[in-house]
Design a protein around this motif. Sequence first.
Motif, PDB file in Angstrom:
ATOM      1  N   THR A 282       0.825  -1.216   0.000  1.00 38.02           N
ATOM      2  CA  THR A 282       0.000   0.000   0.000  1.00 38.02           C
ATOM      3  C   THR A 282       0.851   1.255   0.000  1.00 38.02           C
TER       4      THR A 282
ATOM      5  N   GLU B 212      -9.842   3.720  -2.433  1.00 37.22           N
ATOM      6  CA  GLU B 212     -11.182   4.165  -2.074  1.00 37.22           C
ATOM      7  C   GLU B 212     -12.198   3.056  -2.331  1.00 37.22           C
ATOM      8  N   HIS B 213     -13.325   3.138  -1.605  1.00 39.03           N
ATOM      9  CA  HIS B 213     -14.498   2.283  -1.853  1.00 39.03           C
ATOM     10  C   HIS B 213     -14.169   0.803  -1.743  1.00 39.03           C
ATOM     11  N   HIS B 214     -13.964   0.374  -0.534  1.00 39.66           N
ATOM     12  CA  HIS B 214     -13.732  -1.035  -0.216  1.00 39.66           C
ATOM     13  C   HIS B 214     -14.966  -1.851  -0.587  1.00 39.66           C
TER      14      HIS B 214
ATOM     15  N   ALA C 191     -11.058  -7.942  -1.652  1.00 40.32           N
ATOM     16  CA  ALA C 191     -11.822  -6.693  -1.713  1.00 40.32           C
ATOM     17  C   ALA C 191     -11.267  -5.826  -2.829  1.00 40.32           C
TER      18      ALA C 191
ATOM     19  N   TYR D 269     -10.844  -2.158  -4.793  1.00 38.89           N
ATOM     20  CA  TYR D 269     -10.708  -0.748  -4.433  1.00 38.89           C
ATOM     21  C   TYR D 269     -10.580   0.090  -5.692  1.00 38.89           C
TER      22      TYR D 269
ATOM     23  N   ARG E 281      -7.261  -6.421  -2.959  1.00 44.82           N
ATOM     24  CA  ARG E 281      -6.523  -6.992  -1.838  1.00 44.82           C
ATOM     25  C   ARG E 281      -7.119  -8.350  -1.523  1.00 44.82           C
TER      26      ARG E 281
END
Length: 257
Positions: free
Chosen positions: A57, A65-67, A94, A96, A111
């Motif tokens: 990261t 943004e926006h998981h 997830a 992003y 991720r």
Amino acid sequence: MATSLDEVTKSQVGLLRWTDMHRRVRAFVDGQVVVDSAEPIQVWEPYRVVGCYAVGTADIAVPLEHHVPTMPGADHPPILTPAHPFSMHTAPGAAYDIGADTRTLVGAGFRLDDPDLADYVLLDWDAFDEWREEEQIAMGHAHDPYKRIDCLATSRHIVVRIGDTVLAESHNPTLLLETHLPARHYIPREDVRMDVLQRSDTVTVCAYKGQATYWSAVVGDEVVPDVAWTYTDPLPDAEPVRDLICFYDERVDVQID
């Protein structure tokens, strides 16, 4: 009992796999460096034959943004190639968005839930404008460190036909061997019936050979589209086949002595 390495590779395709890259990798958006990592890895989600770059990261210069939690679907093809979108995930994790200054790259980061890879963000190749390994521009897709090209001069006699029409005949082809792909023979233009070939509008990109332009064959009243291709400005590994003509064995009759 002896083990075929080809079979070992094929048997692993349903697993989540990764390897160190041992090189600096950068990704750009509108000229801005969005990703810069000295310790990237490459990750293959299950059933993918081409991997993607993954970085920590801290190596991403803009926010995630926006998981969006994502579970793999059961209706994916048995093999996924670069033609299948990055969003077709085959492992839980997830998604992003990556908020670059000039635009948002929707779903460009992923991720994984896997604890061994939880510190990494997988990156969508197509979401970025340019990729570099060190200072070398990378094209096509992430470069597999276990893949290579060998270009070998050979004296084998090769004849290429469609029906009774000879398209090419040579005692001086170049044999190109690319890991896990069929062997291909590249033929000097002086040994090719260029009068029966027409340049098509098709262009493809190979991560290891470069940009290819295509030829269709006109044999009598029959047009065989995109039957052959050429690399006019190849990448360094494919320099020996510059301007040579290669025919799709699947679309012509090839005899090799």
